[in-house]
Design an enzyme around this catalytic site. Structure first.
Site, PDB file in Angstrom:
ATOM      1  N   THR A 324       2.733   6.225   2.649  1.00 49.90           N
ATOM      2  CA  THR A 324       2.451   4.888   3.164  1.00 49.90           C
ATOM      3  C   THR A 324       0.958   4.610   3.186  1.00 49.90           C
ATOM      4  O   THR A 324       0.127   5.496   2.964  1.00 49.90           O
ATOM      5  CB  THR A 324       3.021   4.726   4.587  1.00 49.90           C
ATOM      6  OG1 THR A 324       2.205   5.467   5.507  1.00 49.90           O
ATOM      7  CG2 THR A 324       4.446   5.203   4.680  1.00 49.90           C
ATOM      8  N   CYS A 325       0.618   3.366   3.522  1.00 47.02           N
ATOM      9  CA  CYS A 325      -0.788   2.980   3.593  1.00 47.02           C
ATOM     10  C   CYS A 325      -1.371   3.212   4.983  1.00 47.02           C
ATOM     11  O   CYS A 325      -2.525   2.863   5.236  1.00 47.02           O
ATOM     12  CB  CYS A 325      -0.947   1.510   3.213  1.00 47.02           C
ATOM     13  SG  CYS A 325      -0.134   0.385   4.370  1.00 47.02           S
ATOM     14  N   ASP A 326      -0.601   3.779   5.907  1.00 51.96           N
ATOM     15  CA  ASP A 326      -1.045   3.992   7.276  1.00 51.96           C
ATOM     16  C   ASP A 326      -1.869   5.274   7.372  1.00 51.96           C
ATOM     17  O   ASP A 326      -1.433   6.345   6.933  1.00 51.96           O
ATOM     18  CB  ASP A 326       0.164   4.084   8.210  1.00 51.96           C
ATOM     19  CG  ASP A 326      -0.208   3.915   9.668  1.00 51.96           C
ATOM     20  OD1 ASP A 326      -1.063   4.684  10.141  1.00 51.96           O
ATOM     21  OD2 ASP A 326       0.358   3.024  10.331  1.00 51.96           O
TER      22      ASP A 326
END
Length: 374
Positions: A324-326
């Site tokens: 993910t981009c987190d």
């Protein structure tokens, strides 16, 4: 006659579609863990903490091996009934329930409910009249790797009052329970609560109430990447505390992690490798939001054993992060793996059978891992 030349397009090579991360659960290891728990805690009946891993194969394996089940919702009750578990083999240990949860569980045949407030005792009396209730004691849980305590529980005096109130409302004052935390590393954590239980039983005897059950809860450790105390050490402390009780009762426990963690292995794929000022990073198709949430819950203190299938003797430290981009989606740091780790390589994450697939979401659109029984 001159022949015309035709340009024939060569199809692009097809790339195998990776099925995504897979959690492999080994039934034989679950059964062996249950047998080991029984050996460490003779005379104590295990009620598996259903929330830990709810895969039907896991539940049926434990059911066929004779385990009871601890539930926290009527949805878990329904899932277990589909597996063939009878209501008399369930404990509803969530101390606060919506009214419909208690009512539907009682309709299904569940008759034992945990409580830790006067309000809840009254609601059980209204929604499940005649049921057995057991009071939950508060514990510190300071010695556990994954903090889980502080939300529930009353002190010894409060437990006495709740069980007296239960009798007044037509319920059966059934027992006392407590929970020492999650992934507890100190067997002595069982000692103080059991001393309080003995005092509660003495005080209740003075008002004509004799309990039937003591539930020593869960929190028993599994092996991750660091040594943990043997379950037998917890069993000895429990046995000593039980021997001090003023009269005999049934004794239950609610192991979860200790029964299923070591039976599970994640297989995931490296989707990219990058060298950055902070070090080497391996991005994987498995992340915090898709099965490894306990890394965040433990503040990074829970370390899974991790290996790669390349097996190169020359090693390099990698930080492992999800798809993910987190930025929080980083699940291990400074892990020694093959120095030439690359896209497409596979990682094996051991001791992954507990609190992994049940936490998985579709954050950023990525599918949760598949669970397969072996």
């Amino acid at each position: 006659m001159r022949q015309s030349s035709a340009i024939v397009a060569t199809p692009a090579p097809t790339r195998a579609v990776h099925p995504g991360p897979v959690l492999e659960m080994r039934a034989s290891r679950i059964v062996a863990a249950l047998d080991g728990f029984r050996t460490a805690f003779p005379g104590i009946r295990a009620f598996y903490a259903t929330k830990c891993n709810t895969h039907p194969g896991v539940l049926s394996t434990l059911h066929n091996a004779g385990s009871g089940f601890e539930v926290a919702s009527v949805q878990e009750v329904d899932l277990l009934r589909e597996t063939g578990v009878q209501p008399h083999d369930m404990l509803f240990s969530n101390p606060v329930r919506a009214r419909e949860q208690t009512a539907r569980a009682a309709e299904a045949g569940v008759y034992r409910f945990s409580v830790d407030s006067y309000e809840e005792v009254r609601r059980v009396a209204e929604e499940a009249p005649g049921s057995c209730v057991y009071a939950r004691l508060i514990t510190a849980g300071d010695d556990s790797v994954v903090p889980s305590e502080g939300k529930f529980g009353v002190d010894a005096a409060g437990a006495v009052s709740l069980l007296v109130q239960a009798r007044e409302l037509g319920l059966t004052p059934y027992g006392v329970t407590f929970h020492m935390g999650s992934q507890s590393l100190h067997p002595a954590a069982l000692d103080r609560p059991l001393r309080e239980v003995a005092a509660i039983m003495e005080r209740l005897s003075q008002v004509g109430i004799k309990l039937q059950m003591v539930d020593i809860g869960g929190g028993f450790p599994a092996r991750y990447d660091e040594p943990v105390p043997a379950l037998e050490l917890f069993g000895r402390v429990a046995a000593a505390g039980i021997a001090r009780l003023p009269y005999p009762v049934e004794v239950f426990a609610e192991p979860g992690r200790a029964l299923v963690a070591e039976a599970g292995t994640f297989r995931c794929r490296v989707i990219g490798v990058a060298e950055r000022p902070s070090g080497w990073w391996a991005h994987t198709d498995l992340g915090v939001f898709h099965g490894l949430m306990e890394v965040l819950e433990s503040g990074g203190n829970l370390h899974y054993p991790i290996h790669d299938t390349r097996g190169l003797r020359l090693r390099r430290c990698f930080h492992l992060t999800g798809p993910t981009c987190d930025s929080q989606d980083t699940w291990a740091r400074n892990v020694l793996l093959s120095a030439d780790l690359r896209e497409g390589d596979e990682l094996l994450v051991s001791s992954a059978g507990a609190y992994t697939s049940v936490y998985a979401s579709r954050f950023n659109g990525f599918a949760p891992p598949r669970v397969v029984m072996i």
